[in-house]
Design an enzyme around this catalytic site. Structure first.
Site, mmCIF file in Angstrom:
data_model
loop_
_atom_site.group_PDB
_atom_site.id
_atom_site.type_symbol
_atom_site.label_atom_id
_atom_site.label_comp_id
_atom_site.label_asym_id
_atom_site.label_seq_id
_atom_site.Cartn_x
_atom_site.Cartn_y
_atom_site.Cartn_z
ATOM 1 N N CYS B 88 23.254 -17.812 94.774
ATOM 2 C CA CYS B 88 22.570 -16.679 95.028
ATOM 3 C C CYS B 88 21.227 -16.683 94.058
ATOM 4 O O CYS B 88 20.523 -17.848 94.027
ATOM 5 C CB CYS B 88 23.066 -15.487 95.128
ATOM 6 S SG CYS B 88 22.354 -14.186 96.086
ATOM 7 N N HIS B 193 26.982 -16.791 99.169
ATOM 8 C CA HIS B 193 28.012 -16.675 98.285
ATOM 9 C C HIS B 193 29.382 -17.419 98.655
ATOM 10 O O HIS B 193 29.987 -16.849 99.463
ATOM 11 C CB HIS B 193 28.440 -15.170 98.030
ATOM 12 C CG HIS B 193 27.335 -14.560 97.511
ATOM 13 N ND1 HIS B 193 27.446 -14.513 95.859
ATOM 14 C CD2 HIS B 193 26.286 -13.768 97.755
ATOM 15 C CE1 HIS B 193 26.207 -13.733 95.789
ATOM 16 N NE2 HIS B 193 25.808 -13.386 96.754
ATOM 17 N N GLU B 195 31.867 -17.871 96.979
ATOM 18 C CA GLU B 195 33.403 -17.509 96.704
ATOM 19 C C GLU B 195 33.434 -15.981 97.431
ATOM 20 O O GLU B 195 34.509 -15.631 97.265
ATOM 21 C CB GLU B 195 33.116 -16.896 94.965
ATOM 22 C CG GLU B 195 32.072 -15.526 94.842
ATOM 23 C CD GLU B 195 30.435 -15.807 94.782
ATOM 24 O OE1 GLU B 195 30.165 -16.871 95.715
ATOM 25 O OE2 GLU B 195 29.767 -15.005 94.331
#
Lengths: 252, 213
Positions: B88, B193, B195
């Site tokens: 990001c 993202h 994650e």
């Protein structure tokens, strides 16, 4: 293409789910982490925790819940309830929340939305708006879980929140919440058209068609629901398949 | 082998660390994950992840505030040529200049700028928030095991713009086509993202861990 989001919401009190999935095969139905895992597996697009812990001394419990959830679920998490200070926001973000929703404090302290969006970025600041219809085409903001009237016009308020830096509006109709009659589509549509930030429709979902209406008629970017998912009436996948059959772009 | 997640005061390192741990358990590699801002530890690590949350300006100033961190990262990337993964705003910082809140210099590893997503007709909601499909522009090792048009989670209002077309490895459609993943030599970054992108995201993290540059 960006997909419409489906967001299940869990009410958490003192670290336990009070309104959540009522599945018989859950080992511990009161454990928010267990429930979060189920929604993760079902393909929920985001998860929302609403902390309704009343006493201040127990407020740190939600941080533990968020931490444990972030260890198991690799999906976006929004946490709200009792957020009053920059420190509250920082602690939730550090625990693993991606977005923090501010409700009463956004009304009482406008600087909080401005300062927090400057500090942490608009993308993680959600303003939760509880609105009640007071006359035709007029809605008023209520705070303290919808108990306290403020006299503030809801449409003016959301515009103001956007200009202060809010990244998203979580819009709950107090008239519809818990009724299973569907979202207040008039309100949702007006707010969605007014602001340039995403709007989550909330309050009143009783069936899958209500989700469809929230997106199609209400123009919401995301739809939030609690009981239709918690009590096993529908899975997230069923909801997505329904929306897909109606031509709404969803992630399946 | 050690992987360092750079801690420079930008939030949500925990999610990145936990997702990385989960990705490690999917590999047979013997890996140590360290979260630190210590330049000496960074120098000794094999790979680095640069997360990012908040504004370009705040993030870059946050890095500059930590003594020796900016230099250590420059050396790691430009001299040692070891793999880095920016997530990001972490990826955005690879650019020369960012225009969020005010003009701010970035690392300049890629000839790029970061500007607000073009929304002339005000038809788009900003931030670009939620799940979007990424389109591969290149066959890239870090996408192995993923299908083209996989869904990834996005949360940003600013976009990465570069004339170095050869480094664009994936785009997504949001009004226009926006750049969502870049790679050049040892440098890799995603606007989304991983994650937070469930299985698809963990796969990319796993591929980064296995990446032999």
């Amino acid at each position: 293409m960006l997909k419409s989001r489906i967001i299940p919401c869990l009410d958490v009190k003192n670290g336990r789910v009070v309104k959540g999935i009522n599945f018989v095969d859950l080992i511990d139905a009161g454990d928010p982490v267990e429930q979060a895992k189920i929604y993760d597996e079902q393909g929920a697009d985001e998860l929302c925790f609403l902390d309704i812990t009343a006493s201040n001394e127990n407020r740190d419990i939600i941080l533990e819940t968020v931490k444990k959830t972030a260890e198991k679920c690799f999906m976006p998490l929004t946490v709200g309830g009792g957020v009053r200070t920059l420190e509250d926001i920082r602690n939730l973000l550090l625990a693993g929340a991606d977005k923090v929703s501010i409700n009463t404090a956004a009304v009482n302290n406008k600087n909080l939305v401005k300062e927090s969006s400057e500090k942490f970025g608009s993308q993680c600041i959600v303003v939760a708006v509880d609105a009640k219809k007071v006359q035709e085409n007029k809605w008023e903001i209520f705070t303290h879980g919808g108990r306290k009237s403020t006299g503030i016009d809801a449409l003016k308020f959301v515009g103001k929140m956007e200009s202060l830096g809010a990244g998203e509006i979580l819009l709950t109709s107090m008239d519809r919440d818990g009724t299973k009659k569907g979202y207040d589509l008039d309100l949702t549509k007006k707010v969605s058209k007014l602001v340039n930030i995403p709007v989550i429709a909330s309050g009143g979902v009783g069936n899958l068609e209500h989700l469809h209406q929230g997106i199609k008629i209400g123009k919401a970017s995301a739809v939030l629901a609690a009981s239709i998912f918690h009590f096993g009436e529908h899975t997230i996948l069923e909801a997505k398949q329904y929306l897909d059959s109606k031509g709404i772009p969803v992630r399946i | 082998m050690s992987i360092t997640i750079i801690d420079y005061g930008s939030g949500n390192l925990r999610s990145a660390a936990k997702a990385l741990e989960a990705a490690v358990s999917n590999t047979n590699l013997n890996l140590k994950i360290v979260v630190t801002s210590n330049p000496e530890v960074i120098k000794k690590s094999n790979k680095v992840i640069l997360p990012g949350q908040g504004s370009f300006r705040d993030c870059y100033l946050g890095i500059k505030k930590i003594s020796g961190l900016e230099d250590a990262l420059n050396e790691f990337v430009l001299v040692k040529k070891k793999p880095i993964f920016g997530i990001c705003v972490g990826m955005q910082l690879f650019a020369k200049i960012g225009y969020e809140s005010q003009e701010t210099k970035g690392f300049g590893w890629v000839d790029a700028t970061v500007k607000k997503i073009n929304n002339i007709n005000k038809t788009l909601k900003l931030p670009h928030m939620g799940w979007n499909q990424i389109e591969f522009k290149k066959d890239f090792t870090l996408f192995s095991g993923l299908k083209n048009k996989s869904h990834m989670y996005f949360l940003h209002s600013y976009e990465f713009l570069t004339k170095q077309k050869d480094c664009i490895i994936a785009t997504a459609n949001y009004g226009n086509s926006i750049i969502v993943a870049i790679a050049r030599e040892n440098i890799f970054g995603t606007q989304f993202h991983p994650e937070k992108s469930q299985r698809n995201g963990l796969k990319i993290l796993e591929n980064f861990l296995k990446w032999e540059f």
